[in-house]
Design an enzyme around this catalytic site. Sequence first.
Site, PDB file in Angstrom:
ATOM      1  CE1 TYR A  86      -4.003   2.078   0.359  1.00  0.00           C
ATOM      2  CE2 TYR A  86      -2.683   3.291   1.963  1.00  0.00           C
ATOM      3  CZ  TYR A  86      -3.803   3.201   1.145  1.00  0.00           C
ATOM      4  OH  TYR A  86      -4.712   4.229   1.119  1.00  0.00           O
TER       5      TYR A  86
ATOM      6  CB  SER B 179      -7.177   2.840  -2.563  1.00  0.00           C
ATOM      7  OG  SER B 179      -7.633   4.128  -2.294  1.00  0.00           O
TER       8      SER B 179
ATOM      9  CG  ASP C 210     -14.237   4.235  -6.075  1.00  0.00           C
ATOM     10  OD1 ASP C 210     -14.423   5.044  -5.138  1.00  0.00           O
ATOM     11  OD2 ASP C 210     -13.203   3.568  -6.202  1.00  0.00           O
TER      12      ASP C 210
ATOM     13  CG  HIS D  16     -12.617   3.107  -2.628  1.00  0.00           C
ATOM     14  ND1 HIS D  16     -11.913   3.421  -3.767  1.00  0.00           N
ATOM     15  CD2 HIS D  16     -11.703   3.093  -1.628  1.00  0.00           C
ATOM     16  CE1 HIS D  16     -10.640   3.595  -3.474  1.00  0.00           C
ATOM     17  NE2 HIS D  16     -10.479   3.389  -2.178  1.00  0.00           N
TER      18      HIS D  16
END
Length: 702
Positions: free
Chosen positions: A471, A551, A635, A670
């Site tokens: 991430y 994301s 989203d 999302h």
Amino acid sequence: MKKTFLIMAITTAGISFGQNKIQYPETKKGETVDVYFDTKVSDPYRWLEDDKSAETGAWVKAENEVTYGYLDKIPFRDELKKRMEKLWNYEKISAPYTEGKFTYYSKNNGLQNQSVVYRKGTDGKEEVFLDPNTFSKDGTTSLGGLDFSKDGSKAAYAISEGGSDWRKVIIIDALSKKVLEDTLVDVKFSGVSWHGNEGFYYSSYEKPKGSELSAKTDEHKLYFHKLGTSQKEDKVIFGADQKRRYVGGSVTEDDRFLVITAANSTYGNELYIKDLTVANSPIVTIVDNFNSSNSIIENEGTKLFIETDLNAPNSRVVSVDVKNPKPENWKDFIKETQNILSPSTGGGYFFANYTKDAVSFVQQYDYSGKLVREIKLPAVGTAGGFGGKKHDKTLYYSFTNYTTPGTIYSLEPKSGKSEVYQKPKVDFKSDDYESKQVFYTSKDGTKIPMIITYKKGLKLDGKNPTILYAYGGFNISLTPSFSIANAVWLENGGVYAVANLRGGGEYGKKWHDAGTKLQKQNVFDDFIAAGEYLIAQKYTSSDFLAIRGGSNGGLLVGATMTQRPDLMKVALPAVGVMDMLRYHTFTAGAGWAYDYGTSQDNKEMFEYLKGYSPVQNVKKGVQYPATMVTTGDHDDRVVPAHSFKFAAELQDKQTGDNPVLIRIDVKAGHGAGKSVAATIQENVDIQAFTLYNMGFKALPKK
């Protein structure tokens, strides 16, 4: 910044690649050009930002037809789905909690699209309280929150439709379950916090002009809703005079104080408090800037306990009297250590949940600040929970790691007695697998931790299909957790590796800051070095390596695959922030500027962003890895236009036979609230695509 829009002649391109014979939809090119600090930047797919247009809708439909046509031909896709469904099909129960005279908990019998909220009264009889599966026929409307009045007699629950961050709030009598009044609408990025039984605080934005799924929202306000009145009468408590992007309000357990947080970015917040026992009391400022992260986690009368990273990058808990609450009066209650602190309270105690090298250990303190005990965890992994009301005699916490399904434990905080409350029965042989933590060296010499999970006896021959996940942003820590999808991957001989990159929160604020703004390239370098380590140690090779992230992690994958397309065979960017020059113009995107900076800041920041932004860095004549972009058409956090434009650029410029697909979930956002059926199918498609493009014609032998 000067902008020029030149939407003129349209060009179209149908593309077919080599032996795969993929005929991609024709994606028109406009001639939109933006000018940033005298630099012209073309944006040919700007039209895909219009999520309300029939033209965009037709493109989405056409792309999905190509994608699902490709996936349908993968010979082992159905077999993979059957195994995923079988493994997923086990009862899941949440930790219980008490509201009024009832004990509430969530339960899913295995493959229900949404978990059901149950309750038991003093007679022990179980009944359904809320069944989100009845909210919509297709499982796309989910429960977004459930909060009770102080005596448990009333409840407000939020619903999300199609995965959107916009919520509706429905108020019911908790005893009869009957709706009490009109539904509140247009609530976003908000919890519900009751003041007694008379009403509650919530936050929202004014509904934007244009598309509610993509238009900018940046003026958050805190409201109070009094029961029995209409929403249009709700009073603005905070945000009318001071413009803030994120505002939150919560009432302390004793109903005495309203705590308000306000921020303009995802890091750093102001802190305020209001005495609810005094009519027309003022809102008192505790922290008046955005240079630190602060939250009130408990109070004992007028004594406040505040979690903060002010002068403590790894966080600490301080105490202060509400009469003089400014930082100069703060006193250490739980001091900062070398490990990252995440505190909670319950049962009359504080629990300091520490992260050390991305795994948990927990200490218990009393209200005098004395260490009571360390909570003995069952193994190395992630512990969470330890929260509850002050008078609770039993608390609950969860424990998990990459090979251990999440198990709930009960804890008697007074005695320290802990035992298993609910252990899931999963058809997975955890003992056959192991996790190993390694520390590898990034480009600039920084040591980065990574946990690699695989079946015992793995041959290090460079031929193991491997997913590398990360991430690297927003102070978020990736700690070990069990996943059914990952379990299926492991069963099929896969290696699953998670790297704890800079930009995350694994080592506190300094680690976070080292992956932000003009240091963002550190994150990509850390990820690239993780892939190189796995290859050098022969866990895998470039022919069997897939990179995955969602994301901010989708940005990570997009930047990495455009910088080092030779490193991996498959790229799996999900709901990614792909257009770094324009991300701040959509919904609440401007709030991400602490991590990213914006193209409007200055010329240096613009050039830096342009240098790695995935949409602007796809080049002709390059063979990119087999790529499946995933997103949802609803989203409204990272708008799907990011993924649309990136996929269009890749399809237009890809060289060679590697496919470039985009899989667009319809009536999905999302990720939160997605139905079980949709979640299973998405994971099946991702793994099938990955293995197929690594050359597998059948599932690997177990």
